[in-house]
Design a protein around this motif. Structure first.
Motif, PDB file in Angstrom:
ATOM      1  N   MET A 276       0.848  -1.194   0.000  1.00  0.00           N
ATOM      2  CA  MET A 276       0.000   0.000   0.000  1.00  0.00           C
ATOM      3  C   MET A 276       0.885   1.245   0.000  1.00  0.00           C
ATOM      4  O   MET A 276       2.069   1.183   0.294  1.00  0.00           O
ATOM      5  N   GLY A 277       0.279   2.362  -0.335  1.00  0.00           N
ATOM      6  CA  GLY A 277       1.006   3.629  -0.295  1.00  0.00           C
ATOM      7  C   GLY A 277       1.760   3.891  -1.581  1.00  0.00           C
ATOM      8  O   GLY A 277       1.374   3.454  -2.668  1.00  0.00           O
ATOM      9  N   ARG A 278       2.867   4.594  -1.447  1.00  0.00           N
ATOM     10  CA  ARG A 278       3.635   5.054  -2.606  1.00  0.00           C
ATOM     11  C   ARG A 278       4.649   4.008  -3.046  1.00  0.00           C
ATOM     12  O   ARG A 278       5.354   3.433  -2.224  1.00  0.00           O
ATOM     13  N   ASP A 279       4.689   3.767  -4.338  1.00  0.00           N
ATOM     14  CA  ASP A 279       5.669   2.838  -4.916  1.00  0.00           C
ATOM     15  C   ASP A 279       6.892   3.646  -5.337  1.00  0.00           C
ATOM     16  O   ASP A 279       7.026   4.071  -6.480  1.00  0.00           O
ATOM     17  N   ILE A 280       7.799   3.877  -4.379  1.00  0.00           N
ATOM     18  CA  ILE A 280       8.971   4.712  -4.635  1.00  0.00           C
ATOM     19  C   ILE A 280      10.230   3.993  -4.167  1.00  0.00           C
ATOM     20  O   ILE A 280      10.162   3.033  -3.390  1.00  0.00           O
ATOM     21  N   ARG A 281      11.371   4.455  -4.666  1.00  0.00           N
ATOM     22  CA  ARG A 281      12.654   3.970  -4.174  1.00  0.00           C
ATOM     23  C   ARG A 281      12.974   4.657  -2.858  1.00  0.00           C
ATOM     24  O   ARG A 281      12.780   5.848  -2.711  1.00  0.00           O
ATOM     25  N   LEU A 282      13.463   3.891  -1.912  1.00  0.00           N
ATOM     26  CA  LEU A 282      13.855   4.431  -0.623  1.00  0.00           C
ATOM     27  C   LEU A 282      15.371   4.564  -0.560  1.00  0.00           C
ATOM     28  O   LEU A 282      16.096   4.017  -1.398  1.00  0.00           O
TER      29      LEU A 282
END
Length: 378
Positions: A276-282
């Protein structure tokens, strides 16, 4: 008395090992970060140098054309000098001379910059090799914590005092991903021993077959197949634990999906993943820590809790990352401090390093819920 002496000797060995690991960690980190910073600086310098070379080439070509016209003008003035005054002749000559001098200086500057550009490119290649070697060494060290935890679970039975056990576990966590000498021995004692056993069992199959006992030979072949499958899994696990390539290339979410599918297929287990939430690189430290936390939780649920169904929930919010691992295993009493609890200590240490929180709710016979929350601003 003998136990006390053994404990002291063990503490001494562990302290020395931790010191070596910490020194190696600092050295590898300094080499990698220093090389990376220098690489980035040289990349910027190389770009600037290339831009300067292009500008000098353009300026030189334009000046060369002007010199050509000026020389033609000088030739005309020299040929018909009686038509021009002395001041005009001197002006044409000086202009031509000055432009030729400036052109020579531009070409010289261009040559110097070309040599600088070539030297920068060579240095970048060397730095890239240094960074690659440092990262390769770091990736090989990553697996060490798992081995330290597994081996020292047996050693932990020798340590009676609870405070010493806690300090022992924390020292192991501090040495995470930094100790490398043990990996070769683990490979030798793991997959290598399995392969030796397979070879021995194959000789037994040959003898049984020669004696005409077909059923017994088939039974041995089935056992060999199990050994081969276990050996292959062990090798793949070691390679994967060194550091999943997908973690660097694709990021946390694709790597988690791939790992869960692999574990689910191998163990014939139902593992449900919800993202869930944002599909981003951390940032890298968050991706590595969260992946290892999920990995350790799954291994605990499969190996110790003997779960038949596991659910993993990962939510990446604007300022917080939440991970839940829920299983229907046999559970345990969280109030009882078990001797073999280095895995949980490792998870706690990882979460604390990220200023996060770890909560484990478990009831005997009703499964376990591992809740991890980490503050994060991308």
């Amino acid at each position: 008395m003998a136990v006390k002496i053994s404990e002291k000797a063990l503490d001494h060995v562990i302290d020395e090992m931790v010191d070596v690991v910490e020194n190696s960690k600092d050295e590898i980190f300094n080499i990698s970060e220093g090389a990376r910073s220098e690489y980035e600086r040289l990349v910027r310098e190389l770009k600037e140098t290339k831009d300067q070379v292009i500008r000098l080439i353009d300026d030189g070509d334009q000046l060369e054309q002007r010199v050509k016209f000026s020389r033609q003008r000088l030739a005309e003035v020299s040929k018909y000098f009686d038509r021009y005054t002395e001041a005009e002749i001197r002006e044409v000559y000086e202009n031509t001379h000055n432009m030729q001098t400036k052109l020579a200086m531009l070409r010289q500057q261009e040559e110097v910059l070309r040599e600088k550009r070539n030297e920068l490119e060579r240095r970048l290649v060397n730095l890239a090799n240094t960074i690659e070697r440092a990262e390769g060494l770091a990736s090989k060290i990553t697996v060490i914590l798992n081995y330290l935890q597994d081996d020292f679970k047996q050693v932990n039975e020798m340590i009676v005092d609870a405070k010493e056990k806690q300090e022992f576990g924390l020292k192991i966590i501090e040495a995470q991903e930094d100790e490398r000498r043990k990996i070769s021995r683990e490979i030798h004692d793991g997959p290598a021993q399995m392969l030796a056993n397979i070879l021995l069992r194959s000789e037994i199959v040959e003898k049984v077959y020669q004696q005409g006992e077909m059923e017994k030979a088939l039974e041995e072949i089935r056992s060999i197949r199990v050994l081969i499958r276990s050996s292959l899994y062990e090798v793949r696990r070691i390679i994967y634990d060194l550091r999943p390539m997908a973690l660097d290339d694709l990021g946390l979410i694709p790597t988690v999906k791939k790992y869960i599918k692999t574990v689910s297929d191998y163990n014939n287990l139902d593992i449900d993943l919800v993202v869930m939430g944002r599909d981003i690189r951390l940032q890298q430290k968050y991706e590595i820590a969260l992946f290892r936390l999920m990995q350790e939780s799954l291994q605990n649920a499969i190996k110790h809790a003997q779960a038949t169904m596991i659910k993993v929930k990962l939510e990446i919010g604007s300022n917080r990352i939440t991970m839940l691992i829920i299983d229907n295993g046999k559970g345990f009493d969280t109030q009882i401090k078990k001797d073999k609890s280095f895995g949980l200590l490792g998870m706690k240490e990882r979460v604390e390093m990220l200023d996060g929180s770890l909560n484990i709710n478990s009831t005997i016979g009703k499964g376990t819920i591992v809740s991890i929350q980490v503050p994060y601003i991308n």
